[in-house]
Design a protein around this motif. Structure first.
Motif, PDB file in Angstrom:
ATOM      1  N   GLY A  33      45.678  33.540  38.447  1.00  0.00           N
ATOM      2  CA  GLY A  33      44.809  34.715  38.535  1.00  0.00           C
ATOM      3  C   GLY A  33      43.416  34.377  39.020  1.00  0.00           C
ATOM      4  N   ALA A  34      42.865  33.265  38.506  1.00  0.00           N
ATOM      5  CA  ALA A  34      41.496  32.895  38.870  1.00  0.00           C
ATOM      6  C   ALA A  34      41.412  32.254  40.246  1.00  0.00           C
ATOM      7  CB  ALA A  34      40.919  31.949  37.819  1.00  0.00           C
ATOM      8  N   MET A  35      42.488  31.602  40.691  1.00  0.00           N
ATOM      9  CA  MET A  35      42.448  30.900  41.972  1.00  0.00           C
ATOM     10  C   MET A  35      42.228  31.858  43.135  1.00  0.00           C
ATOM     11  SD  MET A  35      42.494  27.687  42.558  1.00  0.00           S
ATOM     12  CE  MET A  35      43.456  27.009  41.223  1.00  0.00           C
ATOM     13  N   ALA A  36      42.743  33.074  43.006  1.00  0.00           N
ATOM     14  CA  ALA A  36      42.585  34.059  44.076  1.00  0.00           C
ATOM     15  C   ALA A  36      41.110  34.371  44.327  1.00  0.00           C
ATOM     16  CB  ALA A  36      43.340  35.338  43.731  1.00  0.00           C
ATOM     17  N   GLY A  37      40.268  34.263  43.302  1.00  0.00           N
ATOM     18  CA  GLY A  37      38.852  34.514  43.469  1.00  0.00           C
ATOM     19  C   GLY A  37      38.061  33.283  43.867  1.00  0.00           C
ATOM     20  N   ARG A  38      38.682  32.117  43.818  1.00  0.00           N
ATOM     21  CA  ARG A  38      37.982  30.873  44.136  1.00  0.00           C
ATOM     22  C   ARG A  38      38.271  30.410  45.571  1.00  0.00           C
ATOM     23  NH1 ARG A  38      36.029  28.347  39.566  1.00  0.00           N
ATOM     24  NH2 ARG A  38      35.916  26.350  40.682  1.00  0.00           N
ATOM     25  N   VAL A  39      39.490  30.671  46.047  1.00  0.00           N
ATOM     26  CA  VAL A  39      39.883  30.273  47.398  1.00  0.00           C
ATOM     27  C   VAL A  39      40.407  31.502  48.128  1.00  0.00           C
ATOM     28  CG1 VAL A  39      41.372  28.784  48.793  1.00  0.00           C
ATOM     29  CG2 VAL A  39      40.522  27.964  46.574  1.00  0.00           C
ATOM     30  N   PRO A  40      39.808  31.882  49.264  1.00  0.00           N
ATOM     31  CA  PRO A  40      40.309  33.035  50.021  1.00  0.00           C
ATOM     32  C   PRO A  40      41.766  32.826  50.420  1.00  0.00           C
ATOM     33  CG  PRO A  40      38.173  32.336  50.855  1.00  0.00           C
ATOM     34  CD  PRO A  40      38.619  31.271  49.895  1.00  0.00           C
ATOM     35  N   PRO A  41      42.544  33.905  50.546  1.00  0.00           N
ATOM     36  CA  PRO A  41      43.962  33.768  50.930  1.00  0.00           C
ATOM     37  C   PRO A  41      44.114  33.024  52.252  1.00  0.00           C
ATOM     38  CG  PRO A  41      43.492  36.008  50.218  1.00  0.00           C
ATOM     39  CD  PRO A  41      42.168  35.314  50.323  1.00  0.00           C
ATOM     40  N   LEU A  42      45.134  32.218  52.332  1.00  0.00           N
ATOM     41  CA  LEU A  42      45.451  31.520  53.566  1.00  0.00           C
ATOM     42  C   LEU A  42      45.715  32.537  54.666  1.00  0.00           C
ATOM     43  CD1 LEU A  42      46.143  28.674  54.781  1.00  0.00           C
ATOM     44  CD2 LEU A  42      48.512  29.139  54.137  1.00  0.00           C
ATOM     45  N   PRO A  43      45.049  32.436  55.820  1.00  0.00           N
ATOM     46  CA  PRO A  43      45.254  33.415  56.884  1.00  0.00           C
ATOM     47  C   PRO A  43      46.727  33.562  57.255  1.00  0.00           C
ATOM     48  CG  PRO A  43      43.402  31.995  57.406  1.00  0.00           C
ATOM     49  CD  PRO A  43      44.042  31.416  56.184  1.00  0.00           C
ATOM     50  N   GLY A  44      47.177  34.803  57.306  1.00  0.00           N
ATOM     51  CA  GLY A  44      48.558  35.074  57.674  1.00  0.00           C
ATOM     52  C   GLY A  44      49.541  34.928  56.549  1.00  0.00           C
ATOM     53  N   HIS A  45      49.037  34.681  55.319  1.00  0.00           N
ATOM     54  CA  HIS A  45      49.957  34.527  54.185  1.00  0.00           C
ATOM     55  C   HIS A  45      49.524  35.452  53.059  1.00  0.00           C
ATOM     56  CE1 HIS A  45      52.821  32.517  51.493  1.00  0.00           C
ATOM     57  NE2 HIS A  45      51.915  32.739  50.568  1.00  0.00           N
ATOM     58  N   PRO A  46      50.242  36.581  52.835  1.00  0.00           N
ATOM     59  CA  PRO A  46      49.901  37.468  51.723  1.00  0.00           C
ATOM     60  C   PRO A  46      50.185  36.806  50.391  1.00  0.00           C
ATOM     61  CG  PRO A  46      51.981  38.123  52.711  1.00  0.00           C
ATOM     62  CD  PRO A  46      51.405  37.032  53.591  1.00  0.00           C
ATOM     63  N   GLN A  47      49.239  36.922  49.481  1.00  0.00           N
ATOM     64  CA  GLN A  47      49.445  36.372  48.146  1.00  0.00           C
ATOM     65  C   GLN A  47      50.457  37.230  47.405  1.00  0.00           C
ATOM     66  OE1 GLN A  47      48.383  33.512  48.194  1.00  0.00           O
ATOM     67  NE2 GLN A  47      46.384  33.314  47.234  1.00  0.00           N
ATOM     68  N   ALA A  48      51.341  36.573  46.656  1.00  0.00           N
ATOM     69  CA  ALA A  48      52.393  37.297  45.942  1.00  0.00           C
ATOM     70  C   ALA A  48      52.379  36.896  44.481  1.00  0.00           C
ATOM     71  CB  ALA A  48      53.772  36.995  46.545  1.00  0.00           C
ATOM     72  N   PRO A  49      52.688  37.828  43.555  1.00  0.00           N
ATOM     73  CA  PRO A  49      52.743  37.462  42.131  1.00  0.00           C
ATOM     74  C   PRO A  49      53.943  36.604  41.838  1.00  0.00           C
ATOM     75  CG  PRO A  49      53.501  39.720  42.460  1.00  0.00           C
ATOM     76  CD  PRO A  49      53.014  39.243  43.798  1.00  0.00           C
ATOM     77  N   TRP A  50      53.790  35.728  40.857  1.00  0.00           N
ATOM     78  CA  TRP A  50      54.885  34.858  40.421  1.00  0.00           C
ATOM     79  C   TRP A  50      55.044  35.006  38.920  1.00  0.00           C
ATOM     80  CZ3 TRP A  50      57.628  31.951  43.981  1.00  0.00           C
ATOM     81  CH2 TRP A  50      57.121  31.989  45.283  1.00  0.00           C
ATOM     82  N   ASP A  51      56.261  34.750  38.447  1.00  0.00           N
ATOM     83  CA  ASP A  51      56.550  34.969  37.032  1.00  0.00           C
ATOM     84  C   ASP A  51      57.314  33.791  36.482  1.00  0.00           C
ATOM     85  OD1 ASP A  51      56.919  36.011  34.556  1.00  0.00           O
ATOM     86  OD2 ASP A  51      58.133  37.714  35.183  1.00  0.00           O
ATOM     87  N   LEU A  52      56.990  33.381  35.286  1.00  0.00           N
ATOM     88  CA  LEU A  52      57.697  32.281  34.635  1.00  0.00           C
ATOM     89  C   LEU A  52      58.974  32.731  33.940  1.00  0.00           C
ATOM     90  CD1 LEU A  52      54.982  30.123  32.885  1.00  0.00           C
ATOM     91  CD2 LEU A  52      56.640  29.352  34.566  1.00  0.00           C
ATOM     92  N   SER A  53      59.112  34.034  33.724  1.00  0.00           N
ATOM     93  CA  SER A  53      60.252  34.482  32.922  1.00  0.00           C
ATOM     94  C   SER A  53      61.552  34.415  33.694  1.00  0.00           C
ATOM     95  CB  SER A  53      60.001  35.907  32.445  1.00  0.00           C
ATOM     96  OG  SER A  53      59.844  36.776  33.534  1.00  0.00           O
TER      97      SER A  53
END
Length: 314
Positions: free
Chosen positions: A294-314
């Motif tokens: 959650g915090a990394m998205a605010g620290r490093v801008p998204p890689l160009p051309g790669h949409p960030q996607a949610p991930w789940d441990l369950s």
């Protein structure tokens, strides 16, 4: 309880590999460690290890005691962690391994904020040049580049990342032609040397054609074993470098560096949080990885051309 204490002591002894290392690790005298091992062997009626002060070799009985004992302690640990999770608060030890650059820049401040939010936790971050074995070294989480080949580990991506070829604007203005990886032989390449090799191997793929990897050997007059030094040399105009998006994106945004060879791109180097596969994943591990992502998205801008996607441990 004494039997469990003896078991935990012997497992630590086996992990350390010698009486001297165990004494140092536990803050005990060498004689105290040796005496404790003799007491355990006397109680069990078997020799568990042959040893000198510098080396310890397990007997067949010691191997059995270690192997079966580890399962018992794991079961007990999982039971206590399950009870802790039912209370709803986070407590216990959270031990993490990461590489120096990424660990200092991102993992350390995020561990700090996480432990501030959960004062019942005890946080430990160990930075190394190369990934450590989680189970052998007692780590709960490892931060790695790329998915681990070990099927016993669960991997969750926390940051999409790619290596980029870049240089200072001054170097680009005066540089020879650079249209494909084959042209790198004409350039001053800034190489990270982690061994005695005279060259480094840089890998690229054509934009829009993932999987078609081209590898090229590069060399140059300036090198270092430290990535921050290589970045400084590139900023000063000494040549071109291949560095990760997370590490150079601020310099690119400010115009201090420019990306080169637009028809090619460095290979993916995504960051993953990995942990041992088990029936019950402690809530503190799940929660910290959620915090990282959650915090990394605010620290490093998204890689160009790669949409960030949610991930789940369950």
């Amino acid at each position: 309880m004494a039997q469990l204490d003896d078991l935990a002591f012997f497992l630590r002894l086996a992990q350390c590999g010698s009486l001297t290392a165990t004494a140092r690790d536990l803050g005990l005298s060498l004689s105290a460690v040796s005496k404790r091992l003799k007491q355990i062997e006397s109680r069990l009626g078997v020799a568990l290890a042959s040893r000198t002060t510098r080396r310890l070799t397990l007997t067949a009985e010691g191997e059995l005691y270690c192997r079966r004992g580890a399962l018992i302690l794991d079961e007990l640990g999982e039971l206590e962690e399950a009870m802790s999770d039912r209370r709803g608060d986070l407590s216990g030890r959270l031990r993490i391994n990461a590489t120096f650059g990424f660990g200092r820049c991102h993992v350390a401040p995020l561990l700090s904020s996480f432990c501030e939010r959960h004062p019942g936790l005890s946080g430990w971050l160990e930075l190394t040049n190369f990934p450590m074995n989680l189970s052998d070294q007692g780590f709960d989480i490892g931060i790695r580049v790329g998915e681990p080949p070990d099927s016993r580990l669960v991997a969750r991506r926390i940051l999409a990342n790619r290596r980029l070829l870049c240089a200072s604007p001054a170097y680009k203005e005066a540089m020879p032609r650079l249209e494909s990886p084959a042209d790198l032989g004409r350039h001053r390449c800034l190489v990270i040397r982690e061994n005695d090799s005279d060259f480094a191997l840089w890998r690229f793929e054509p934009r829009g054609e993932a999987g078609q990897v081209r590898s090229v050997k590069v060399s140059g007059e300036m090198a270092s074993n430290d990535g921050e030094v290589i970045t400084r040399l590139a900023l000063d105009g000494h040549g071109i470098m291949l560095r990760s998006w997370w590490d150079v994106q601020a310099h690119l945004a400010a115009g201090r560096l420019v990306e080169l060879m637009p028809d090619w791109q460095g290979v993916r180097a995504d960051f993953y949080a990995v942990f041992d596969q088990r029936r019950h994943v402690p809530q503190r591990i799940r929660a910290f990885i959620d915090h990282l992502e959650g915090a990394m998205a605010g620290r490093v801008p998204p890689l160009p051309g790669h949409p960030q996607a949610p991930w789940d441990l369950s």
